[in-house]
Design a protein around this motif. Structure first.
Motif, short mmCIF file in Angstrom:
data_model
loop_
_atom_site.label_atom_id
_atom_site.label_comp_id
_atom_site.label_asym_id
_atom_site.label_seq_id
_atom_site.Cartn_x
_atom_site.Cartn_y
_atom_site.Cartn_z
N VAL A 72 0.86 -1.17 0.00
CA VAL A 72 0.00 0.00 0.00
C VAL A 72 0.90 1.23 0.00
O VAL A 72 1.69 1.43 0.93
N THR A 73 0.80 2.02 -1.05
CA THR A 73 1.58 3.25 -1.16
C THR A 73 0.61 4.42 -1.19
O THR A 73 -0.24 4.49 -2.08
N THR A 74 0.74 5.31 -0.24
CA THR A 74 -0.11 6.49 -0.14
C THR A 74 0.76 7.72 -0.34
O THR A 74 1.78 7.88 0.33
N ARG A 75 0.34 8.56 -1.30
CA ARG A 75 1.12 9.76 -1.64
C ARG A 75 0.27 11.01 -1.53
O ARG A 75 -0.92 10.98 -1.80
N VAL A 76 0.94 12.09 -1.17
CA VAL A 76 0.37 13.43 -1.26
C VAL A 76 1.25 14.14 -2.28
O VAL A 76 2.45 14.31 -2.05
N GLU A 77 0.63 14.48 -3.42
CA GLU A 77 1.36 14.97 -4.58
C GLU A 77 2.40 13.91 -4.95
O GLU A 77 2.04 12.78 -5.21
N ASP A 78 3.68 14.24 -4.95
CA ASP A 78 4.69 13.25 -5.32
C ASP A 78 5.46 12.72 -4.12
O ASP A 78 6.43 11.99 -4.27
N LYS A 79 5.01 13.06 -2.91
CA LYS A 79 5.70 12.63 -1.70
C LYS A 79 4.96 11.44 -1.07
O LYS A 79 3.75 11.45 -0.95
N VAL A 80 5.74 10.46 -0.64
CA VAL A 80 5.15 9.29 0.01
C VAL A 80 4.72 9.66 1.42
O VAL A 80 5.52 10.15 2.22
N LEU A 81 3.43 9.45 1.70
CA LEU A 81 2.91 9.64 3.05
C LEU A 81 3.27 8.41 3.88
O LEU A 81 3.88 8.53 4.94
N TYR A 82 2.91 7.23 3.38
CA TYR A 82 3.37 5.99 4.00
C TYR A 82 3.39 4.88 2.95
O TYR A 82 2.68 4.92 1.96
N LEU A 83 4.23 3.93 3.24
CA LEU A 83 4.38 2.73 2.41
C LEU A 83 4.32 1.53 3.34
O LEU A 83 5.11 1.45 4.29
N ILE A 84 3.36 0.66 3.08
CA ILE A 84 3.23 -0.56 3.89
C ILE A 84 3.39 -1.76 2.97
O ILE A 84 2.76 -1.82 1.92
N GLU A 85 4.24 -2.68 3.38
CA GLU A 85 4.34 -3.98 2.74
C GLU A 85 4.10 -5.02 3.83
O GLU A 85 4.81 -5.03 4.83
N ALA A 86 3.10 -5.84 3.61
CA ALA A 86 2.76 -6.86 4.61
C ALA A 86 2.50 -8.18 3.92
O ALA A 86 1.80 -8.23 2.92
N THR A 87 3.09 -9.24 4.47
CA THR A 87 2.86 -10.59 3.95
C THR A 87 2.24 -11.43 5.05
O THR A 87 2.84 -11.63 6.10
N GLN A 88 1.02 -11.88 4.79
CA GLN A 88 0.32 -12.78 5.69
C GLN A 88 0.52 -14.19 5.15
O GLN A 88 0.36 -14.44 3.95
N ALA A 89 0.91 -15.11 6.00
CA ALA A 89 1.16 -16.48 5.57
C ALA A 89 0.32 -17.45 6.38
O ALA A 89 -0.16 -17.13 7.47
N GLY A 90 0.16 -18.62 5.81
CA GLY A 90 -0.56 -19.68 6.50
C GLY A 90 0.02 -21.02 6.11
O GLY A 90 0.55 -21.18 5.01
N ILE A 91 -0.06 -21.94 7.03
CA ILE A 91 0.35 -23.31 6.75
C ILE A 91 -0.92 -24.14 6.63
O ILE A 91 -1.78 -24.12 7.52
N PHE A 92 -1.01 -24.84 5.52
CA PHE A 92 -2.19 -25.63 5.20
C PHE A 92 -1.80 -27.09 5.01
O PHE A 92 -0.73 -27.38 4.49
N GLU A 93 -2.69 -27.96 5.43
CA GLU A 93 -2.52 -29.38 5.14
C GLU A 93 -3.52 -29.75 4.06
O GLU A 93 -4.72 -29.47 4.20
N ALA A 94 -3.03 -30.33 2.97
CA ALA A 94 -3.88 -30.76 1.86
C ALA A 94 -3.46 -32.17 1.48
O ALA A 94 -2.40 -32.37 0.90
N ALA A 95 -4.27 -33.14 1.84
CA ALA A 95 -3.93 -34.55 1.59
C ALA A 95 -4.97 -35.17 0.66
O ALA A 95 -6.17 -34.87 0.75
N ASN A 96 -4.48 -36.01 -0.23
CA ASN A 96 -5.33 -36.76 -1.15
C ASN A 96 -6.18 -35.85 -2.03
O ASN A 96 -7.32 -36.17 -2.35
N ILE A 97 -5.65 -34.69 -2.39
CA ILE A 97 -6.32 -33.76 -3.28
C ILE A 97 -5.88 -34.11 -4.70
O ILE A 97 -4.68 -34.22 -4.95
N PRO A 98 -6.82 -34.27 -5.63
CA PRO A 98 -6.41 -34.56 -7.02
C PRO A 98 -5.48 -33.46 -7.55
O PRO A 98 -5.65 -32.28 -7.23
N ALA A 99 -4.51 -33.86 -8.35
CA ALA A 99 -3.48 -32.94 -8.84
C ALA A 99 -4.07 -31.73 -9.54
O ALA A 99 -3.59 -30.61 -9.36
N GLU A 100 -5.14 -31.93 -10.32
CA GLU A 100 -5.72 -30.81 -11.06
C GLU A 100 -6.43 -29.81 -10.14
O GLU A 100 -6.73 -28.70 -10.54
N GLN A 101 -6.70 -30.21 -8.91
CA GLN A 101 -7.37 -29.31 -7.96
C GLN A 101 -6.40 -28.64 -6.99
O GLN A 101 -6.76 -27.67 -6.33
#
Length: 175
Positions: A72-101
């Motif tokens: 998220v980049t927020t600017r006032v004119e050409d000046k950056v007000l704030y810049l946020i970079e956030a990565t949300q992660a999750g660990i998932f278990e997926a067993a016996n799922i067909p390859a195409e899915q």
């Protein structure tokens, strides 16, 4: 005989597809306000740019990490007000799922489950700047996934697939 039936029942249960979210976490977060405090004196309203990216990797045979990153980049004119970079992660278990899915599951379902956590974390960061709140809008991860498939197909000179690759059970329709 009962033991044999029980063993066969256990084998059938082991072959059933299973999917579940095991854990969510903030993988990376950054907040920059490079022009503070002078930027607070500006009277003009800010412009906002938002970029969303999805990623993931296999951690073990049935364990996957999925990530959703917002910039998220927020600017006032050409000046950056704030810049946020956030990565949300999750660990998932997926067993016996067909390859195409599996790819659509990781590219659509997992990010859809993670995105509310990302939205809340970004809103909290902005709240801590003492600036007016900004809430990320909803994202249709199926559309993003299909766009990504189309871009890959165009790069490889192949016709794009028209569906997500998700196979629905009998009697269930797409909405």
């Amino acid at each position: 005989m009962a033991d044999q039936d029980q063993n066969q029942a256990n084998q059938n249960n082991n072959q059933e597809p299973s999917f579940g979210l095991q854990r969510t976490y903030i993988k990376d977060v950054s907040l920059e306000m490079p022009n503070a405090p002078q930027i607070f004196l500006e009277q003009e309203g800010p412009t906002v740019e938002v970029s969303i990216n999805v990623g993931g990797q296999r951690l073990a045979e049935t364990i996957f990490e999925s990530t959703v990153t917002a910039t998220v980049t927020t600017r006032v004119e050409d000046k950056v007000l704030y810049l946020i970079e956030a990565t949300q992660a999750g660990i998932f278990e997926a067993a016996n799922i067909p390859a195409e899915q599996l790819d659509p599951l990781l590219g659509i379902v997992c990010p859809t489950m993670l995105y509310p956590y990302l939205r809340a974390n970004v809103a909290d960061l902005i709240n801590r700047t003492s600036l007016p709140p900004l809430h990320l809008t909803e994202v249709n991860f199926q559309n993003l996934y299909e766009q990504r498939l189309q871009q890959l197909a165009e790069q490889q000179g192949q016709p794009a697939r028209q569906d997500s690759g998700i196979v629905l059970p009998p009697g269930v329709t797409r909405q």
